[in-house]
Design an enzyme around this catalytic site. Structure first.
Site, PDB file in Angstrom:
ATOM      1  N   GLY A 244       0.831  -1.198   0.000  1.00 29.79           N
ATOM      2  CA  GLY A 244       0.000   0.000   0.000  1.00 29.79           C
ATOM      3  C   GLY A 244       0.864   1.246   0.000  1.00 29.79           C
ATOM      4  O   GLY A 244       2.013   1.217  -0.452  1.00 29.79           O
ATOM      5  N   SER A 245       0.313   2.325   0.535  1.00 25.50           N
ATOM      6  CA  SER A 245       1.011   3.607   0.486  1.00 25.50           C
ATOM      7  C   SER A 245       2.173   3.633   1.486  1.00 25.50           C
ATOM      8  O   SER A 245       2.201   2.874   2.462  1.00 25.50           O
ATOM      9  CB  SER A 245       0.034   4.726   0.837  1.00 25.50           C
ATOM     10  OG  SER A 245      -0.352   4.591   2.193  1.00 25.50           O
ATOM     11  N   GLU A 266       5.785  -3.505   0.827  1.00 25.07           N
ATOM     12  CA  GLU A 266       5.871  -3.162  -0.594  1.00 25.07           C
ATOM     13  C   GLU A 266       5.020  -1.913  -0.773  1.00 25.07           C
ATOM     14  O   GLU A 266       3.799  -1.982  -0.836  1.00 25.07           O
ATOM     15  CB  GLU A 266       5.369  -4.343  -1.414  1.00 25.07           C
ATOM     16  CG  GLU A 266       5.860  -4.331  -2.831  1.00 25.07           C
ATOM     17  CD  GLU A 266       4.779  -3.916  -3.784  1.00 25.07           C
ATOM     18  OE1 GLU A 266       4.824  -2.753  -4.229  1.00 25.07           O
ATOM     19  OE2 GLU A 266       3.893  -4.732  -4.064  1.00 25.07           O
ATOM     20  N   CYS A 300       1.847   0.108  -8.522  1.00 22.25           N
ATOM     21  CA  CYS A 300       2.977   0.705  -7.807  1.00 22.25           C
ATOM     22  C   CYS A 300       4.174   0.773  -8.737  1.00 22.25           C
ATOM     23  O   CYS A 300       5.098   1.540  -8.490  1.00 22.25           O
ATOM     24  CB  CYS A 300       3.271  -0.033  -6.519  1.00 22.25           C
ATOM     25  SG  CYS A 300       3.481  -1.755  -6.773  1.00 22.25           S
TER      26      CYS A 300
END
Ligand code: UN1
Length: 513
Positions: A244-245, A266, A300
């Site tokens: 995620g962020s 990640e 991403c």
């Protein structure tokens, strides 16, 4: 839209009900709990709703998982691999239905939805082979008649927190490896894509049931970030693997770190392609455009920046503008379209906000953005991929916006290009387009890209599962999927065995009684 989503939901066993969690074949949830509704970004319609798991639900899931682990860790790894092989086969049988649901619930193009399920099948195949290759090293002892070696044991419960943009593949990277390694899993999917998770849970639960595997080996828990926070705080979960962020990752790292648990993170990327004067520009164009607009810029690994040598800058910019002109934006289930919608209203706001900020900082838009309106765009989340000429040190360029905004930056020398490429807080993926061997090797050397992924003549997105996937700096440092990423899911034990008649001490220490 011609696809019959109801028949796909039926085929995958996804029903509107009170489910908030599953420990395998059994499902539970409190009818009075808050609803978790899944709206399609494709047409804005409610697909189905589930429930948010309560703390009581969480306790039930974790306790079942603990009991399951006691047995699962004793199943021989190749046998666990065989079960993962069957899961891969079940995914093959459901590829079309699951890929279509991914496309409808998340909004990526149907081709990319199928690709995502293929990525799940690939990791299953990889994990099957791995189940016979969880190798440890042997060492020579300094003492006579002693033997030293190391072995790898499972950790226990692996908590998997996944993002909406790869709603099923990233879970499967974690689950397939965690399972062959002898762990049990609890999956907390994004609240934006609960139904694809429910579908996956049905598929894996069926395989586990056919193999008489106990409840608790693979569990699912639905809800918002509160459920995720309960899990990250829980010391019964030795590893949290979160995608995620960067903001979310920092919170997870702090919480899990405070209890000395392990994390596999990640997080955000800010990926660039360097386009050299020695590049094949037609090839570069495909890599750049797919990288920037694929999944509507919500990978991403999406290409956010193009760093272009000044002598080819204008000609490449012209090619880009022409290519963007030909992009078809619309229903991702219609295979004629290249680009689907953003995930939700907040994503559209972030996209518009970034465009505004870029303009304020002096960005020059060579392809303008904007929200698309009208019948074809009924959800309101369809936006125009856009391109802006910028400076790398603009605040907005340093930031990852999960949307199809592509920044162009000019360079003179390759050293300068590499410094620009590395000059952002994130470090996930990178690429150079060049037919010049010296340039390519310099980019890959220790003086080159600082990212976890560095490609030559390939874009920044679309990594194969066989390599370790992840990145440096604010990307979080974790590695998932291929290569030796499996080690993150196991604990290492060093064993020294004395088969002599005496007990000599290491380092020659004398200790006689
Ligand atoms: C992600 O966006 O979180 O390399 C994963 C890629 C895909 C995975 C992306 N294989 O673009």
């Amino acid at each position: 839209m011609t696809t019959n989503i109801q028949s796909i939901l039926d085929q995958l066993g996804v029903k509107a009900n009170n489910a908030a969690f599953s420990t395998g074949s059994s499902w539970g949830g409190d009818a009075n709990a808050e609803s978790l509704e899944s709206f399609s970004p494709v047409d804005g319609k409610l697909i189905a709703s589930t429930k948010v798991a309560t703390t009581g639900d969480y306790q039930q899931v974790i306790e079942t998982a603990q009991v399951a682990f006691a047995d699962w860790r004793t199943v021989p790894a190749p046998k666990r691999g065989d079960i993962v092989r069957q899961f891969g086969d079940a995914l093959r049988a459901n590829k079309e239905a699951l890929g279509t649901l991914v496309s409808y619930e998340m909004g990526k193009s149907l081709q990319e939805g199928f690709g995502e399920v293929q990525e799940m099948i690939d990791i299953c195949d990889f994990a099957v082979g791995l189940s016979r290759q969880l190798y440890g090293l042997t060492m020579h002892s300094e003492r006579p008649n002693h033997r030293m070696y190391e072995q790898w044991h499972p950790l226990g419960i692996v908590g998997i927190i996944s993002a909406f943009n790869f709603p099923v593949a990233v879970w499967s990277w974690n689950a397939a490896l965690a399972l062959v390694c002898g762990n049990v899993c609890i999956w907390k999917p994004s609240e934006k894509t609960p139904l694809t998770a429910v579908a996956c849970q049905h598929i894996i639960a069926q395989v586990l049931k056919e193999n008489e595997v106990a409840e608790g080996v693979c569990s699912l828990i639905l809800g918002d970030r509160t459920v995720g926070e309960v899990m990250t705080n829980d010391s019964r979960v030795p590893l949290i693997s979160a995608t995620g962020s960067t903001r979310m990752g920092k919170e997870v790292a702090a919480t899990v770190g405070a209890r000395l648990g392990k994390t596999l993170l990640e997080l955000g990327g800010n990926n660039a392609i360097i386009i050299s004067e020695h590049a094949d520009l037609d090839m570069s164009l495909i890599g750049a455009v797919f990288g920037a607009v694929g999944t509507a810029g919500q990978r991403c690994t999406s290409t956010r920046r193009l760093i272009i040598q000044e002598s080819v800058y204008d000609v490449f910019k012209e090619k880009l503008v022409k290519a963007y002109d030909q992009l078809r934006i619309g229903d991702p289930l219609d295979q004629n379209n290249h680009v689907g919608p953003l995930i939700d209203k907040d994503a559209v706001t972030a996209y518009l906000d970034s465009i505004q900020k870029c303009k304020t900082e002096g960005g020059n838009f060579v392809v303008e953005g904007g929200v698309l309106t009208g019948d074809h765009y009924s959800s309101g989340y369809y936006v125009k991929p856009c391109i802006a000429e910028v400076k790398n040190d603009f605040k907005i360029v340093q930031h990852e916006t999960f949307a199809p905004i592509l920044y162009l930056i000019k360079y003179k020398t390759l050293d300068e290009a590499i410094a620009l490429q590395n000059g952002v807080p994130q470090g996930l993926s990178s690429a150079i387009m060049t037919l010049n061997l010296r340039e390519a090797e310099l980019f890959l050397s220790a003086k080159g890209s600082d990212c976890g992924i560095a490609n030559v003549n390939i874009g920044t997105s679309g990594a194969e599962i066989g390599g370790a996937f992840g990145g440096e700096k604010e990307t979080g440092g974790g590695r998932e999927s291929g290569s030796d990423a499996w080690r993150a899911y196991m604990r290492r034990q060093t064993n020294t065995i004395n088969y002599s008649n005496t007990l000599p001490l290491a380092q020659g220490i004398k200790f006689d009684l």
